[in-house]
Design a protein around this motif. Sequence first.
Motif, PDB file in Angstrom:
ATOM      1  N   ILE A  88       1.612  -1.359   0.133  1.00  0.00           N
ATOM      2  CA  ILE A  88      -0.042   0.052  -0.130  1.00  0.00           C
ATOM      3  C   ILE A  88       0.941   1.198  -0.101  1.00  0.00           C
ATOM      4  N   GLU A  89       1.784   1.240   0.730  1.00  0.00           N
ATOM      5  CA  GLU A  89       2.609   2.726   0.568  1.00  0.00           C
ATOM      6  C   GLU A  89       3.409   2.627  -0.427  1.00  0.00           C
ATOM      7  N   ILE A  90       4.144   1.265  -1.544  1.00  0.00           N
ATOM      8  CA  ILE A  90       4.568   1.742  -2.350  1.00  0.00           C
ATOM      9  C   ILE A  90       3.397   2.282  -3.189  1.00  0.00           C
ATOM     10  N   LEU A  91       1.950   1.561  -3.415  1.00  0.00           N
ATOM     11  CA  LEU A  91       0.533   2.648  -4.288  1.00  0.00           C
ATOM     12  C   LEU A  91       1.122   4.109  -4.131  1.00  0.00           C
ATOM     13  N   LYS A  92       0.930   4.433  -2.980  1.00  0.00           N
ATOM     14  CA  LYS A  92       0.694   5.628  -1.654  1.00  0.00           C
ATOM     15  C   LYS A  92       1.913   6.501  -2.891  1.00  0.00           C
ATOM     16  N   THR A  93       2.924   5.784  -3.262  1.00  0.00           N
ATOM     17  CA  THR A  93       4.449   6.777  -3.437  1.00  0.00           C
ATOM     18  C   THR A  93       4.301   6.750  -4.796  1.00  0.00           C
ATOM     19  N   ILE A  94       3.840   5.557  -5.563  1.00  0.00           N
ATOM     20  CA  ILE A  94       3.980   6.106  -6.727  1.00  0.00           C
ATOM     21  C   ILE A  94       2.299   6.847  -7.587  1.00  0.00           C
ATOM     22  N   ILE A  95       1.432   6.932  -7.375  1.00  0.00           N
ATOM     23  CA  ILE A  95       0.898   7.781  -7.464  1.00  0.00           C
ATOM     24  C   ILE A  95       1.234   8.936  -6.940  1.00  0.00           C
ATOM     25  N   GLU A  96       1.328   9.223  -6.179  1.00  0.00           N
ATOM     26  CA  GLU A  96       2.203  10.390  -5.652  1.00  0.00           C
ATOM     27  C   GLU A  96       3.125  11.445  -6.107  1.00  0.00           C
ATOM     28  N   SER A  97       4.601   9.981  -6.774  1.00  0.00           N
ATOM     29  CA  SER A  97       5.251  10.549  -7.288  1.00  0.00           C
ATOM     30  C   SER A  97       5.020  10.632  -9.007  1.00  0.00           C
ATOM     31  N   TYR A  98       4.068   9.880  -9.527  1.00  0.00           N
ATOM     32  CA  TYR A  98       4.510   9.642 -11.419  1.00  0.00           C
ATOM     33  C   TYR A  98       2.617   9.680 -12.120  1.00  0.00           C
ATOM     34  N   PHE A  99       1.730   9.827 -10.928  1.00  0.00           N
ATOM     35  CA  PHE A  99       1.146  11.082 -10.990  1.00  0.00           C
ATOM     36  C   PHE A  99       0.494  12.321 -11.320  1.00  0.00           C
ATOM     37  N   ILE A 100       0.466  13.395 -11.155  1.00  0.00           N
ATOM     38  CA  ILE A 100       0.716  15.073 -10.425  1.00  0.00           C
ATOM     39  C   ILE A 100      -0.722  15.270 -10.416  1.00  0.00           C
ATOM     40  N   GLY A 101      -1.150  15.760  -8.965  1.00  0.00           N
ATOM     41  CA  GLY A 101      -2.685  16.227  -9.082  1.00  0.00           C
ATOM     42  C   GLY A 101      -3.393  15.602  -8.462  1.00  0.00           C
ATOM     43  N   ILE A 102      -3.517  14.273  -8.064  1.00  0.00           N
ATOM     44  CA  ILE A 102      -4.924  13.646  -7.805  1.00  0.00           C
ATOM     45  C   ILE A 102      -4.859  13.726  -6.342  1.00  0.00           C
ATOM     46  N   LYS A 103      -5.893  14.466  -5.760  1.00  0.00           N
ATOM     47  CA  LYS A 103      -6.671  14.452  -3.878  1.00  0.00           C
ATOM     48  C   LYS A 103      -5.952  12.713  -3.814  1.00  0.00           C
TER      49      LYS A 103
END
Length: 161
Positions: A88-103
Motif C-alpha cells: 500500500i505504501e508503494i502504491l501511494k508513493t507511485i501515485i504521488e510520484s508519477y501522477f501529479i494532481g491527485i487529491k
Amino acid sequence: MKVKKLNISFLKSGSGSLNTRIVLPITWVRELGLSQDEREVYLYKIGEEIVIRKIPRIFDKKEAARIAFDEVKKIISIKEYIEHREIIEILKTIIESYFIGIKEKERNNKVVSLITVLRDSFLDKKYEFVIDNNKQYFFDKKKYKFKTVKELRDYFKIKRV
C-alpha cells in the motif's frame, strides 16, 4: 525508438557537492515541443529508466500496476516476502510520484483499485499470499508453501508488532 549514447558531466559546486548535467540533442528537445520559453519538464525514474516528459502523466491503472508490480517483485527477490501494508505504501508513493494532481480521497480510491489489480497479477504469476485477521504477506510460491501467517513469520523470524 531513437537511441543516442551520451556522457553525463559531473560538476563540483563551490560547497563541494556534485551536480550532473546531460546535453540532449536539440532535435529531440524541439520534438517534445520545448523551447527557451517553454522549458518545464517532468522527470520520472521508472526502474532502470529515466523518462522526460513535457506534460505530466495522467493516472493509468495498468501503468501504475506495472510499476508497482516491478517494485514489489524487487523487494520479494531481496526479502523473500512483502507485507500488504508495504505494498500500500508503494502504491501511494507511485501515485504521488508519477501522477501529479491527485487529491487524497481520489488517491485512496486508486490505491484500493490498484491493490485488487496487483493481487490478481500476483496470483496469475508466481506469488501466493497468506492472511490472518491482522496481516497479509505475499511470497514466491515456487520456493515456499506457507499455509498460515504464523508459518511465514516463524520461518523468516518476523517479530509480531
